[in-house]
Enzyme design. Structure first.
Site, mmCIF file in Angstrom:
data_model
loop_
_atom_site.group_PDB
_atom_site.id
_atom_site.type_symbol
_atom_site.label_atom_id
_atom_site.label_comp_id
_atom_site.label_asym_id
_atom_site.label_seq_id
_atom_site.Cartn_x
_atom_site.Cartn_y
_atom_site.Cartn_z
ATOM 1 N N VAL A 68 0.855 -1.171 0.000
ATOM 2 C CA VAL A 68 0.000 0.000 0.000
ATOM 3 C C VAL A 68 0.899 1.231 0.000
ATOM 4 C CG1 VAL A 68 -1.806 1.288 1.198
ATOM 5 C CG2 VAL A 68 -1.796 -1.218 1.292
ATOM 6 N N CYS A 69 0.563 2.228 -0.823
ATOM 7 C CA CYS A 69 1.250 3.523 -0.808
ATOM 8 C C CYS A 69 2.744 3.324 -1.083
ATOM 9 C CB CYS A 69 0.972 4.204 0.529
ATOM 10 S SG CYS A 69 1.345 5.966 0.585
ATOM 11 N N THR A 70 3.593 3.944 -0.282
ATOM 12 C CA THR A 70 5.033 3.830 -0.506
ATOM 13 C C THR A 70 5.596 2.474 -0.091
ATOM 14 O OG1 THR A 70 5.450 4.904 1.631
ATOM 15 C CG2 THR A 70 5.459 6.308 -0.338
#
Length: 258
Positions: A145-147
């Site tokens: 998720v995300c970075t």
């Protein structure tokens, strides 16, 4: 109990009892009042979510809320050491029940993103990267998720793949790791599924649930958690945002992180 004190079983009283039991279960307390000390053994998929100092709170907890509803699934928070692990704001800690050296196999591995400090430290943490690679060799699905996509990339798992990440990290992912960035809420490349920033983890988790248990079950989970997002503003898509809004968003993030 005498007839005068017996409450008739009606739809209303049944729902009240169901809601009360659900509330107790959510709080981790059995209807008898006993606290749950350990996760029950289940035959379903074992889903491990990695925590590291400086992750963003919704990145692991949003998907955990969805994936823990899969039939017989077991979701475990994992970190370098057992114990509380703090978020990028420093305000909240989530408990890691297992250390990485206690976990050798997972059906699903999920790596969250975090603030700059947390993500960069995770990308440089060779013990974490070795463990991620080891788990990925045997997992059915590996997700981020995300970075968290940058952490997977640092572990060597995204080379030559299509992937997504937080919008402000897209150029870095593309230029540093030979990744084809795709600006979507989630992207599947083989057994690896990456999600865009923070809230996109919920969408990715529902998609993963459909792959693991079928669309009907995933739809039921979506209804069970009443995920029907209708935000008050149409400002969550970086493709539609002007430079001033992007700059303000990044300033707010930076100011909130420790």
């Amino acid at each position: 109990m005498t007839p005068s004190t017996t409450r008739p079983t009606t739809r209303r009283t049944l729902l009240r009892g169901t809601v009360a039991t659900a509330a107790l279960a959510t709080a981790g307390v059995a209807p008898s009042g006993r606290a749950h000390a350990e996760q029950p053994e289940r035959d379903g998929p074992h889903i491990g979510i990695l925590l590291y100092d400086g992750y963003s709170l919704l990145d692991p907890t949003g998907p955990a809320e969805v994936l823990s509803r899969l039939p017989d699934a077991r979701v475990t928070m994992i970190a370098e050491r057992r114990g509380p692990v703090r978020t990028d704001t420093g305000d909240v800690a989530v408990m890691a029940e297992r250390a990485i050296d206690e976990v050798d196999r997972l059906d699903v591995l999920l790596v969250p993103g975090g603030g700059n400090r947390g993500t960069v430290a995770a990308m440089r943490n060779q013990a974490l990267l070795r463990w991620i690679r080891h788990i990925d060799r045997h997992s059915r699905w590996t997700a981020s998720v995300c970075t968290g996509a940058l952490v997977l990339a640092a572990a060597g798992l995204l080379k030559g793949r299509r992937a997504t990440t937080y919008w402000a990290s897209a150029d870095y992912l593309r230029s540093e790791f030979e990744v084809t960035y795709v600006p979507e809420r989630y992207v599947r490349s083989g057994k690896i599924i990456t999600a865009a920033g923070v809230s996109a983890g919920l969408d990715m988790a529902l998609y993963l649930a459909s792959l693991m248990a079928g669309e009907a079950t995933a739809k039921a989970i979506q209804l069970a958690v009443e995920y029907d997002p209708r935000p008050p503003f149409h400002s969550g898509n970086a493709a539609d945002a002007d430079p001033q809004l992007k700059e303000r968003a990044l300033r707010l993030l930076a100011a909130s992180q420790v």
